[in-house]
Design a protein around this motif. Structure first.
Motif, PDB file in Angstrom:
ATOM      1  N   SER A  19      -4.528   5.349  -5.604  1.00 24.98           N
ATOM      2  CA  SER A  19      -3.389   5.341  -4.699  1.00 24.98           C
ATOM      3  C   SER A  19      -2.190   4.752  -5.430  1.00 24.98           C
ATOM      4  N   THR A 146      -2.075   5.658   6.969  1.00 19.39           N
ATOM      5  CA  THR A 146      -2.464   5.881   8.368  1.00 19.39           C
ATOM      6  C   THR A 146      -1.791   4.836   9.262  1.00 19.39           C
ATOM      7  N   ARG A 186     -15.029  -0.760  -7.301  1.00 22.24           N
ATOM      8  CA  ARG A 186     -16.100  -0.322  -6.406  1.00 22.24           C
ATOM      9  C   ARG A 186     -17.348  -1.111  -6.771  1.00 22.24           C
TER      10      ARG A 186
HETATM   11  C1  LIG Z   1      -8.309   7.146   5.561  1.00 21.68           C
HETATM   12  C2  LIG Z   1      -7.441   6.276   4.677  1.00 21.68           C
HETATM   13  C3  LIG Z   1      -6.361   5.639   5.218  1.00 21.68           C
HETATM   14  C4  LIG Z   1      -5.537   4.824   4.436  1.00 21.68           C
HETATM   15  N1  LIG Z   1      -4.464   4.207   5.019  1.00 21.68           N
HETATM   16  C5  LIG Z   1      -3.687   3.386   4.264  1.00 21.68           C
HETATM   17  C6  LIG Z   1      -2.569   2.727   4.849  1.00 21.68           C
HETATM   18  O1  LIG Z   1      -2.244   2.914   6.019  1.00 21.68           O
HETATM   19  N2  LIG Z   1      -1.849   1.897   4.074  1.00 21.68           N
HETATM   20  C7  LIG Z   1      -2.169   1.669   2.758  1.00 21.68           C
HETATM   21  O2  LIG Z   1      -1.491   0.886   2.100  1.00 21.68           O
HETATM   22  N3  LIG Z   1      -3.199   2.325   2.170  1.00 21.68           N
HETATM   23  C8  LIG Z   1      -3.964   3.162   2.883  1.00 21.68           C
HETATM   24  N4  LIG Z   1      -5.015   3.835   2.302  1.00 21.68           N
HETATM   25  C9  LIG Z   1      -5.235   3.699   0.856  1.00 21.68           C
HETATM   26  C10 LIG Z   1      -6.355   2.696   0.560  1.00 21.68           C
HETATM   27  O3  LIG Z   1      -5.875   1.402   0.776  1.00 21.68           O
HETATM   28  C11 LIG Z   1      -6.797   2.900  -0.885  1.00 21.68           C
HETATM   29  O4  LIG Z   1      -7.432   4.154  -0.985  1.00 21.68           O
HETATM   30  C12 LIG Z   1      -7.731   1.791  -1.342  1.00 21.68           C
HETATM   31  O5  LIG Z   1      -7.028   0.603  -1.548  1.00 21.68           O
HETATM   32  C13 LIG Z   1      -8.456   2.154  -2.627  1.00 21.68           C
HETATM   33  O6  LIG Z   1      -7.518   2.360  -3.648  1.00 21.68           O
HETATM   34  P1  LIG Z   1      -7.513   3.696  -4.504  1.00 21.68           P
HETATM   35  O7  LIG Z   1      -7.170   4.819  -3.577  1.00 21.68           O
HETATM   36  O8  LIG Z   1      -6.429   3.439  -5.541  1.00 21.68           O
HETATM   37  O9  LIG Z   1      -8.858   3.871  -5.113  1.00 21.68           O
HETATM   38  C14 LIG Z   1      -5.834   4.651   3.053  1.00 21.68           C
HETATM   39  C15 LIG Z   1      -6.941   5.340   2.517  1.00 21.68           C
HETATM   40  C16 LIG Z   1      -7.731   6.133   3.313  1.00 21.68           C
HETATM   41  C17 LIG Z   1      -8.917   6.847   2.703  1.00 21.68           C
END
Ligand SMILES: Cc1cc2nc3c(=O)[nH]c(=O)nc-3n(C[C@H](O)[C@H](O)[C@H](O)COP(=O)(O)O)c2cc1C
Length: 197
Positions: A19, A146, A186
């Motif tokens: 992300s 979300t 993870r």
């Molecule tokens: C269904 C879903 C909803 C998420 N909603 C948010 C959110 O509202 N705000 C946010 O900062 N990150 C959100 N994320 C990102 C997660 O925080 C992020 O995937 C997690 O920290 C793992 O990091 P990576 O995606 O870099 O592996 C969301 C991820 C998923 C799968």
């Protein structure tokens, strides 16, 4: 027979998916629309029970991003009630313009099949992962939010979604500025697998 796919490359794409948030995007660098379409084509290949293909994408590009900023701040201000948070409002205003493109993802319920709702949510989530991996492969980045208006019933109609449908989230995307911070961790897969021979 030699494997026709590039496994090492694919594994590296999956393992480096991450992300990346709008403040980490290169400012004013726009992803070509054709690239967004190629990525959406990949999203459209997600698995789908009875081929209901429930994923829906509303793409905000160019001036459309300002429309989204206005729309989501209006909806949030009106309906957040006791959850209202100034910082969240600020992000809802700023994130679209920090992004190259923003895609609001919806799930459209099938009216012709009796598919359980969860299966349509799963299919849409698969489409999102296809999109996410494609972004990574193209050297782009983004994140799924979300927060904000996602769970506000009143927001749905603005994205061609009816009462039975769901808003799944908002995907902000752009060119990543800096990926030097570590990937999120993870725990080992071994504690999540029960293997029976
Ligand atoms: C269904 C879903 C909803 C998420 N909603 C948010 C959110 O509202 N705000 C946010 O900062 N990150 C959100 N994320 C990102 C997660 O925080 C992020 O995937 C997690 O920290 C793992 O990091 P990576 O995606 O870099 O592996 C969301 C991820 C998923 C799968």
């Amino acid at each position: 027979m030699e494997n026709q796919y590039h496994i090492k490359e694919f594994n590296s794409i999956v393992k480096n998916r991450r992300s990346v948030y709008p403040k980490q995007f290169v400012k004013d660098k726009t992803i070509p629309d054709e690239m967004i379409y190629e990525i959406l084509e990949n999203a459209n290949r997600a698995p789908t029970h009875k081929l209901t293909q429930p994923w829906r994408f509303t793409v905000f590009a160019g001036k459309g991003r300002e429309l989204l900023a206005d729309l989501q701040t209006d909806i949030y201000t009106k309906y957040a009630h006791e959850n209202f948070n100034e910082k969240k409002l600020k992000n809802l205003r700023e994130y679209p313009l920090l992004s190259s493109h923003v895609i609001v993802v919806g799930m459209k319920r099938s009216v012709t099949t009796a598919i359980p709702e969860i299966e349509e949510i799963i299919a849409t989530a698969c489409a999102i992962e296809n999109l996410f991996l494609s972004l990574t492969a193209y050297g782009l980045a983004g994140y799924l939010s979300t927060g904000g208006i996602t769970y506000m019933q009143e927001a749905k109609s603005h994205f061609d979604l009816g009462p039975e449908d769901k808003l799944i989230g908002t995907f902000y995307m752009g060119y990543p500025e800096d990926l030097s911070n570590p990937l999120t961790k993870r725990t080992t897969i071994y504690e999540k697998v029960k293997w029976i021979n």
